[in-house]
Design an enzyme around this catalytic site. Structure first.
Site, short mmCIF file in Angstrom:
data_model
loop_
_atom_site.label_atom_id
_atom_site.label_comp_id
_atom_site.label_asym_id
_atom_site.label_seq_id
_atom_site.Cartn_x
_atom_site.Cartn_y
_atom_site.Cartn_z
N CYS A 31 0.88 -1.00 0.06
CA CYS A 31 -0.10 -0.05 0.04
C CYS A 31 0.82 1.25 -0.09
O CYS A 31 1.89 1.46 0.73
CB CYS A 31 -0.78 -0.08 1.14
N CYS A 34 0.53 3.50 3.33
CA CYS A 34 0.85 2.96 4.61
C CYS A 34 2.16 3.42 5.24
O CYS A 34 3.07 3.93 4.60
CB CYS A 34 0.93 1.35 4.81
N HIS A 94 -4.39 0.52 7.93
CA HIS A 94 -4.97 0.14 6.77
C HIS A 94 -6.14 -0.38 6.72
O HIS A 94 -7.11 -0.30 5.75
CB HIS A 94 -3.97 -0.85 6.03
N ASN A 134 -13.55 9.88 -1.31
CA ASN A 134 -14.24 8.71 -1.80
C ASN A 134 -13.99 7.60 -1.30
O ASN A 134 -12.76 6.89 -1.15
CB ASN A 134 -13.49 8.60 -3.28
N SER A 142 -9.46 3.31 -5.56
CA SER A 142 -8.52 2.11 -5.79
C SER A 142 -7.73 1.64 -4.54
O SER A 142 -7.31 0.49 -4.52
CB SER A 142 -7.53 2.27 -6.80
N HIS A 145 -6.89 1.98 1.76
CA HIS A 145 -6.50 2.71 2.92
C HIS A 145 -7.26 3.93 3.39
O HIS A 145 -7.27 4.84 2.34
CB HIS A 145 -5.13 3.17 2.74
N HIS A 147 -8.56 7.33 3.58
CA HIS A 147 -7.70 8.78 3.17
C HIS A 147 -8.69 9.63 2.44
O HIS A 147 -9.81 9.05 1.88
CB HIS A 147 -6.50 8.46 2.26
N GLN A 149 -9.22 13.75 0.07
CA GLN A 149 -8.12 14.46 -0.90
C GLN A 149 -8.74 15.88 -0.55
O GLN A 149 -9.71 16.16 0.05
CB GLN A 149 -8.50 14.11 -2.26
ZN LIG Z 1 -2.34 1.19 3.66
#
Ligand SMILES: [Zn+2]
Ligand SMILES: [Zn+2]
Length: 328
Positions: A31, A34, A94, A134, A142, A145, A147, A149
């Site tokens: 990832c 990570c 993760h 998203n 995709s 993890h 997150h 933006q």
């Molecule tokens: Zn990750």
């Protein structure tokens, strides 16, 4: 907007999307988000323990483009847009999402959003900062993890621009916030309120297009996340936690959505008309695998929904506020 609740009974022979696997490890060597892992541009993520923010290696907007260049060709107008795209990792873990983070950890995410909004918004060439997430492969994300933006740009994009116009018109007439008056109405009716605490309310908007669309609205009119006081910040984290837990509990899956903050433009002007809020647009309709499509009539005529916003609010309101994975 067309509402047709009788249509939910119709036979369904369409797509059954495969469910994203729930098997995830707390650390994934492949990832790029990570801690300690290498990103596409060769940079190594620090061994971060809370949130971690970096400039997107594949930004949709770039800083060093000729600013404000306008190319006009009769009917077509092209404007060069400069901007910055940042990635905000919510947690080093993760395998978690907002729904599984502690409220104190969501507080760190809010602090990171504040810092990004403050620093990017203070840039003279940046007039609008869009913070969003998203979540889930159904939304085209995709990497699982956790997150979000931040896209910061020169011009105000369409959706907030439409809201800005309406907020301004209403403010010019009534001298107060359109969204505040709307929220007061919803809090009185209680039909579409999903959850509330002292500083925030979660509502399925009267005009909701997506089956389980919601909005988190501040009860006090503020223009941006920077005006949150300590107590507001705690209450915002609480509302985010409760809403995302209820979403996960709805179909007992990690619930996909696109969500984002709508804040006043960072154009150096005062925005007494703007009212801070956050939208959640989830695609699922009747189960973990049946999603709502915006096609045909919706694309060509107007939005249509099969379940009423009152029904959705009722369902979400009745769901437990403890995550299903933590209920024995
Ligand atoms: Zn990750
Ligand atoms: Zn909005």
């Amino acid at each position: 907007m067309l509402v047709s609740p009788h249509r939910t009974n119709r036979p369904w022979q369409g797509e059954i999307s495969t469910l994203p696997s729930e098997q995830r490890h707390s650390y994934e060597p492949d990832c790029y988000l990570c801690p300690g892992n290498k990103r596409a541009n060769g940079e190594i993520n620090p061994p971060y323990t809370s949130t971690f923010v970096f400039t997107n290696d594949y930004s949709a907007l770039l800083e060093d483009v000729p600013s404000s260049k306008i190319i006009e060709n009769k009917l077509l107008l092209i404007k060069v847009e400069s901007g910055i795209c940042r990635v905000v990792n919510f947690s080093p873990r993760h395998d978690l999402t907002l729904a599984e983070l502690q409220e104190s950890e969501i507080g760190h995410v809010i602090a990171a959003w504040q810092e990004e909004f403050r620093s990017l918004g203070s840039h003279p060439a940046i007039n609008y900062v869009q913070i969003f997430e998203n979540k889930g492969s159904l939304m085209g994300n995709s990497n699982p993890h956790p997150h979000g933006q931040v896209w910061a740009q020169e011009s105000i994009p369409n959706e907030p621009l439409k809201e800005l116009k309406q907020f301004k018109l209403y403010y010019a007439k009534k001298k107060h916030s359109l969204l505040l008056d709307y929220l007061k109405l919803e809090l009185r009716l209680k039909e579409r309120i999903v959850y509330e605490n002292e500083s925030f309310a979660v509502v399925v908007p009267f005009w909701a297009i997506w089956p389980f669309e919601t909005m988190i609205v501040s009860k006090r009119r503020i223009s941006s996340i920077l005006e949150l006081k300590e107590k507001d910040k705690k209450d915002f984290a609480n509302a985010l936690s409760i809403l995302t837990i209820k979403y996960d509990n709805l179909f007992k899956i990690s619930f996909p959505y696109s969500a984002g903050l709508h804040q006043a433009p960072t154009d150096g002007k005062n925005h007494p008309e703007w009212h801070f809020h956050m939208h959640f647009y989830p695609p699922l309709l009747r189960s973990a695998s049946i999603k709502k499509f915006m096609v045909g009539y919706e694309l060509l005529a107007e939005p249509q929904r099969d379940i009423t916003p009152e029904y959705s609010a009722n369902v979400l309101r009745d769901l437990p506020i403890v995550h299903y994975k933590n209920i024995q």
